[in-house]
Design a protein around this motif. Structure first.
Motif, mmCIF file in Angstrom:
data_model
loop_
_atom_site.group_PDB
_atom_site.id
_atom_site.type_symbol
_atom_site.label_atom_id
_atom_site.label_comp_id
_atom_site.label_asym_id
_atom_site.label_seq_id
_atom_site.Cartn_x
_atom_site.Cartn_y
_atom_site.Cartn_z
ATOM 1 N N UNK A 80 40.369 33.597 31.412
ATOM 2 C CA UNK A 80 39.794 34.908 31.699
ATOM 3 C C UNK A 80 38.602 34.813 32.647
ATOM 4 N N UNK A 81 37.804 33.756 32.499
ATOM 5 C CA UNK A 81 36.690 33.566 33.438
ATOM 6 C C UNK A 81 37.200 33.347 34.860
ATOM 7 N N UNK A 82 38.274 32.570 35.000
ATOM 8 C CA UNK A 82 38.846 32.341 36.334
ATOM 9 C C UNK A 82 39.435 33.620 36.917
ATOM 10 N N UNK A 83 40.128 34.394 36.093
ATOM 11 C CA UNK A 83 40.704 35.651 36.565
ATOM 12 C C UNK A 83 39.588 36.626 36.948
ATOM 13 N N UNK A 84 38.531 36.685 36.137
ATOM 14 C CA UNK A 84 37.413 37.567 36.453
ATOM 15 C C UNK A 84 36.705 37.163 37.730
ATOM 16 N N UNK A 85 36.572 35.866 37.958
ATOM 17 C CA UNK A 85 35.940 35.403 39.200
ATOM 18 C C UNK A 85 36.815 35.738 40.395
ATOM 19 N N UNK A 86 38.142 35.610 40.249
ATOM 20 C CA UNK A 86 39.050 35.956 41.353
ATOM 21 C C UNK A 86 39.025 37.452 41.620
ATOM 22 N N UNK A 87 38.903 38.237 40.561
ATOM 23 C CA UNK A 87 38.828 39.689 40.743
ATOM 24 C C UNK A 87 37.523 40.093 41.425
ATOM 25 N N UNK A 88 36.443 39.447 41.065
ATOM 26 C CA UNK A 88 35.145 39.782 41.659
ATOM 27 C C UNK A 88 35.091 39.387 43.128
ATOM 28 N N UNK A 89 35.778 38.316 43.501
ATOM 29 C CA UNK A 89 35.757 37.881 44.901
ATOM 30 C C UNK A 89 36.718 38.681 45.769
ATOM 31 N N UNK A 90 37.583 39.458 45.151
ATOM 32 C CA UNK A 90 38.527 40.268 45.905
ATOM 33 C C UNK A 90 39.881 39.614 46.086
ATOM 34 N N UNK A 91 40.076 38.417 45.556
ATOM 35 C CA UNK A 91 41.364 37.742 45.683
ATOM 36 C C UNK A 91 42.431 38.430 44.839
ATOM 37 N N UNK A 92 42.044 39.044 43.751
ATOM 38 C CA UNK A 92 42.966 39.784 42.892
ATOM 39 C C UNK A 92 42.571 41.257 42.897
ATOM 40 N N UNK A 94 41.661 44.817 41.480
ATOM 41 C CA UNK A 94 40.863 45.251 40.342
ATOM 42 C C UNK A 94 39.458 45.540 40.816
ATOM 43 N N UNK A 95 38.788 46.348 40.098
ATOM 44 C CA UNK A 95 37.432 46.698 40.500
ATOM 45 C C UNK A 95 36.423 45.678 40.027
ATOM 46 N N UNK A 96 35.221 45.850 40.514
ATOM 47 C CA UNK A 96 34.127 44.941 40.168
ATOM 48 C C UNK A 96 33.755 45.105 38.698
ATOM 49 N N UNK A 97 33.811 46.325 38.209
ATOM 50 C CA UNK A 97 33.477 46.573 36.805
ATOM 51 C C UNK A 97 34.507 45.912 35.889
ATOM 52 N N UNK A 98 35.777 45.985 36.250
ATOM 53 C CA UNK A 98 36.821 45.324 35.464
ATOM 54 C C UNK A 98 36.636 43.807 35.487
ATOM 55 N N UNK A 99 36.236 43.275 36.628
ATOM 56 C CA UNK A 99 35.990 41.835 36.736
ATOM 57 C C UNK A 99 34.856 41.415 35.808
ATOM 58 N N UNK A 100 33.809 42.243 35.736
ATOM 59 C CA UNK A 100 32.691 41.920 34.848
ATOM 60 C C UNK A 100 33.155 41.963 33.386
ATOM 61 N N UNK A 101 33.951 42.949 33.032
ATOM 62 C CA UNK A 101 34.453 43.043 31.658
ATOM 63 C C UNK A 101 35.342 41.851 31.294
ATOM 64 N N UNK A 102 36.187 41.437 32.213
ATOM 65 C CA UNK A 102 37.051 40.271 31.963
ATOM 66 C C UNK A 102 36.198 39.025 31.803
ATOM 67 N N UNK A 103 35.157 38.875 32.613
ATOM 68 C CA UNK A 103 34.258 37.723 32.485
ATOM 69 C C UNK A 103 33.510 37.748 31.163
ATOM 70 N N UNK A 104 33.103 38.925 30.716
ATOM 71 C CA UNK A 104 32.394 39.025 29.433
ATOM 72 C C UNK A 104 33.312 38.617 28.280
ATOM 73 N N UNK A 105 34.556 39.064 28.316
ATOM 74 C CA UNK A 105 35.504 38.696 27.256
ATOM 75 C C UNK A 105 35.776 37.191 27.280
#
Length: 156
Positions: A80-92, A94-105
């Motif tokens: 989940x941390x890897x997916x959240x980092x990919x989402x935050x960088x724009x590779x996947x 999803x929004x930035x807020x969703x990326x933060x939530x995935x990283x928190x989980x």
């Protein structure tokens, strides 16, 4: 076939012993009669402190169910941390807020594994977490029992 005291011949069939002398069945060997390996309390604590997030101390204490649960929780958190980092960088997508939530989980799953490992250290020290079907070595830092040294003969 196996000879038993008294001249009777016994055969082992599927865990139960039978005797040809009287036809009576002997009791099967109980688990308490099997040799029980000692586990080191110091090694269990060291494994919990260093690799506890992976459940290594529980694998060592022969608790594979709990150890697998901790290992899966840690791996899921890392994924989940890897997916959240990919989402935050724009590779996947999803929004930035969703990326933060995935990283928190993901981070909370890893932190939970760490807290369980630290809690297990306390449980090992207090004697509430013991090896499955075994016991800790009587001495804290010793892994195996040392064989008895032969007594010296004073007449030689």
């Amino acid at each position: 076939m196996k000879r038993v005291p008294g001249g009777a011949v016994a055969s082992l069939q599927r865990g139960a012993a039978t005797s040809s002398a009287g036809g009576q069945r002997a009791a099967p060997r109980q688990h308490s009669e099997l040799p029980v390996p000692y586990r080191s309390k110091a090694l269990a604590i060291l494994l919990a402190l260093v690799f506890g997030v992976l459940g290594a101390h529980l694998f060592y204490l022969r608790e594979p169910g709990s150890a697998s649960g901790i290992l899966l929780m840690t791996l899921a958190g890392a994924a989940l941390l890897l997916v959240g980092a990919a989402m935050a960088s724009g590779a996947l997508a999803g929004g930035f807020v969703l990326a933060i939530l995935v990283n928190i989980v993901g981070a909370s799953a890893i932190v939970t594994s760490l807290l369980i490992a630290l809690f297990d250290v306390v449980r090992i020290l207090t004697g509430h977490l013991k090896p499955f079907n075994g016991r800790f070595h009587p001495r804290f830092f010793q892994l195996r029992l040392k064989p008895e040294a032969p007594a010296l003969d004073p007449t030689k």
